[in-house]
Design a protein around this motif. Structure first.
Motif, PDB file in Angstrom:
ATOM      1  N   GLY A   1       0.784  -1.232   0.000  1.00  0.00           N
ATOM      2  CA  GLY A   1       0.000   0.000   0.000  1.00  0.00           C
ATOM      3  C   GLY A   1       0.810   1.274   0.000  1.00  0.00           C
ATOM      4  N   ALA A   2       2.126   1.201  -0.244  1.00  0.00           N
ATOM      5  CA  ALA A   2       2.973   2.397  -0.296  1.00  0.00           C
ATOM      6  C   ALA A   2       4.245   2.061  -1.055  1.00  0.00           C
ATOM      7  N   PRO A   3       4.846   3.032  -1.771  1.00  0.00           N
ATOM      8  CA  PRO A   3       6.076   2.748  -2.511  1.00  0.00           C
ATOM      9  C   PRO A   3       7.209   2.339  -1.573  1.00  0.00           C
ATOM     10  N   VAL A   4       8.015   1.398  -2.014  1.00  0.00           N
ATOM     11  CA  VAL A   4       9.224   1.014  -1.288  1.00  0.00           C
ATOM     12  C   VAL A   4      10.271   2.111  -1.480  1.00  0.00           C
ATOM     13  N   GLU A   5      10.922   2.511  -0.401  1.00  0.00           N
ATOM     14  CA  GLU A   5      11.939   3.559  -0.475  1.00  0.00           C
ATOM     15  C   GLU A   5      13.321   2.941  -0.656  1.00  0.00           C
ATOM     16  N   LEU A   6      14.072   3.498  -1.609  1.00  0.00           N
ATOM     17  CA  LEU A   6      15.432   3.053  -1.896  1.00  0.00           C
ATOM     18  C   LEU A   6      16.408   4.185  -1.626  1.00  0.00           C
ATOM     19  N   ALA A   7      17.608   3.838  -1.175  1.00  0.00           N
ATOM     20  CA  ALA A   7      18.664   4.825  -0.944  1.00  0.00           C
ATOM     21  C   ALA A   7      19.968   4.294  -1.527  1.00  0.00           C
ATOM     22  N   PRO A   8      20.925   5.180  -1.860  1.00  0.00           N
ATOM     23  CA  PRO A   8      22.194   4.722  -2.431  1.00  0.00           C
ATOM     24  C   PRO A   8      23.110   4.100  -1.381  1.00  0.00           C
ATOM     25  N   CYS A   9      23.775   3.016  -1.775  1.00  0.00           N
ATOM     26  CA  CYS A   9      24.760   2.395  -0.892  1.00  0.00           C
ATOM     27  C   CYS A   9      25.951   3.318  -0.694  1.00  0.00           C
ATOM     28  N   ARG A  10      26.715   3.066   0.361  1.00  0.00           N
ATOM     29  CA  ARG A  10      27.883   3.894   0.669  1.00  0.00           C
ATOM     30  C   ARG A  10      29.136   3.446  -0.073  1.00  0.00           C
ATOM     31  N   THR A  11      29.291   2.133  -0.292  1.00  0.00           N
ATOM     32  CA  THR A  11      30.576   1.615  -0.770  1.00  0.00           C
ATOM     33  C   THR A  11      30.534   1.034  -2.173  1.00  0.00           C
ATOM     34  N   VAL A  12      29.331   0.798  -2.727  1.00  0.00           N
ATOM     35  CA  VAL A  12      29.208   0.250  -4.084  1.00  0.00           C
ATOM     36  C   VAL A  12      28.096   0.989  -4.820  1.00  0.00           C
ATOM     37  N   GLY A  13      28.093   0.864  -6.138  1.00  0.00           N
ATOM     38  CA  GLY A  13      27.094   1.536  -6.955  1.00  0.00           C
ATOM     39  C   GLY A  13      25.802   0.767  -7.032  1.00  0.00           C
ATOM     40  N   ALA A  14      25.151   0.579  -5.904  1.00  0.00           N
ATOM     41  CA  ALA A  14      23.886  -0.146  -5.834  1.00  0.00           C
ATOM     42  C   ALA A  14      22.932   0.618  -4.920  1.00  0.00           C
TER      43      ALA A  14
END
Length: 458
Positions: free
Chosen positions: A220-233
């Motif tokens: 019922g709500a969008p999943v929140e994503l954030a950038p990793c600290r050590t890799v490009g993921a």
């Protein structure tokens, strides 16, 4: 609800301590005596590294179908239909800045300092049994979230078993072709909508479909994503633990000391692979008071997680065939994949006898993992093993109601699916499949009338 959570407050070791205490609640197909039980929070689990801080481990959260569905505010009967709706109307994830994501602390990239359980004395080592890997295919840009078996091979090294041909393995091959590792984020502890979406089969969530968008619709709500600290993921912002790393070209034996891996979901000890790709862990973050989530490999919980997605896929396919299906249940005795119970609507004519039989066979033909189908009428409680056995005993004659489909594609983790077990099988991973038609023939329906007890008003 009372009795749904047990807290173990004394300190227990990650090696055997968690699994031995949880065993009585693990549920079939774990070896007896056992039965489905509460979620169990081990508040102080000591890792393998000397002097490492004791941390919390949760097992059994999805240990019953009712509790798993209730975590999403629904029932076991409704959840497969809600999964179908979520696939049809996905809600894409949203990206947030790292400083806007829920607070996380940085830990040393040392896997031995985490309370990763070792289940048995045959195991290759500590296993991430509920590690959800998020990666993006470098060629297509398609994101994938999926759970994989990962063994701790060193302080910053994991081996990983990927099913050939699935999305993560495809993305890994694309990265290899480009001559670079595949950046990944491995999550230990996710919300129920995200975890359930990650366990859905490709027959429900086909390649190119974002599992996180399915999770967004389901939750019922969008999943929140954030950038990793050590890799490009990217990582899922509210995860308990996140292991950042790179999926390497380098391989390692899963168990250099013996033949066993860790217990599998069908109830048998897993066999170690002689060579598996490895993940180099470059960073670890955790929420304050993070809880590491794990499953017992051959337990009820893993079967529940695998089963709901399979139920939705089968239900959707039977709807496409315009078959009069009422509900589908993936029984935990089949690991949530191999044994299906199909409940049919009340038959309206003798033609429905053949419709039910042919539709049941079609499920076995179209779903590789399905080995056994038990078909029952609308008055049978599919959640009751006693009622299922009753229907099989009183609504089936083996000479006319058992249909065998010989030598079909199957699943080699079932040890019977081998020419060594049955010479009628043409290769490893082939199997005979069976339908037990426990539905009453339309012409005989009046002879199978169940009594109804009228409330007396008291």
């Amino acid at each position: 609800m009372p009795g749904e959570l047990v807290r173990v407050r004394e300190e227990v070791p990650a090696r055997f301590g968690v699994s031995s205490r949880y065993a009585k609640w693990a549920g079939t197909p774990a070896p007896p005596p056992t039965g489905p039980g509460p979620a169990v929070l081990f508040e102080r689990v000591t890792p393998g590294a000397p002097g490492a801080e004791a941390r919390a481990v949760l097992m059994g959260l999805y240990g019953t179908r009712r509790r798993a569905a209730a975590l999403l505010g629904t029932t076991p009967a409704r959840l497969p239909r809600q999964l179908l709706d979520a696939v049809a109307s996905p809600v894409p994830p949203v990206r947030v800045r790292r400083d806007r994501a829920p607070g996380r602390g940085e830990l040393a990239p040392d896997l031995t300092a985490l309370p990763v359980p070792v289940l048995t004395d045959e195991d290759a080592g500590p296993y991430l049994t509920l590690g959800a890997v998020l990666a993006t295919d470098p060629e297509t840009g398609v994101r994938n979230l999926s759970v994989h078996r990962m063994c701790v091979q060193g302080p910053d090294l994991l081996s990983i078993w990927m099913v050939p041909g699935r999305d993560l393995e495809t993305a890994y091959r694309a990265a290899l072709r480009a001559g670079r590792p595949l950046p990944v984020a491995i999550h230990l502890g996710l919300g129920p909508a995200v975890l359930l979406a990650s366990c859905c089969p490709a027959s429900l969530v086909p390649p190119g479909t974002d599992e996180l968008a399915v999770a967004g619709a389901l939750g019922g709500a969008p999943v929140e994503l954030a950038p990793c600290r050590t890799v490009g993921a990217e990582y899922i912002a509210d995860a308990e633990y996140v292991l950042e790393g790179e999926l390497l070209a380098d391989h390692a034996p899963e168990n250099p000391r013996g033949p066993a891996a860790t217990p599998e979901f069908l109830g048998y000890q897993g066999r170690a692979h002689p060579s598996l790709p490895t993940v180099r862990v470059t960073g670890i973050t955790a929420r304050d008071g993070a809880i590491l989530q794990a499953v017992s490999g051959p337990g009820h919980e893993q079967s529940v997680l695998l089963g709901f997605g399979m139920e939705a896929a089968v239900l959707g396919r039977l709807r496409e065939l315009d078959a009069p299906v009422r509900s589908v249940l993936c029984h935990t005795a089949g690991g949530g994949q191999l044994m299906l119970v199909i409940q049919w609507e009340r038959k309206r004519s003798s033609a429905d006898d053949e419709v039910v039989r042919k539709a049941s066979e079609s499920v076995l033909e179209e779903f590789r993992m399905a080995k056994t189908v038990v078909s029952v009428d609308e008055d049978v409680d599919v959640e009751s093993d006693a009622d299922l056995w009753w229907a099989m005993t009183t609504r089936m004659q083996a000479d006319r109601d058992v249909v065998v489909l010989p030598d079909r594609e199957g699943f080699p983790l079932d040890p019977t699916q081998s020419p060594a077990y049955s010479p009628a099988l043409s290769a490893e991973g082939r199997t005979a499949k069976v339908v037990f038609d426990c539905t009453v023939p339309f012409a005989q329906r009046d002879r199978f009338h169940r009594p109804r007890f009228t409330p007396d008003g008291s």
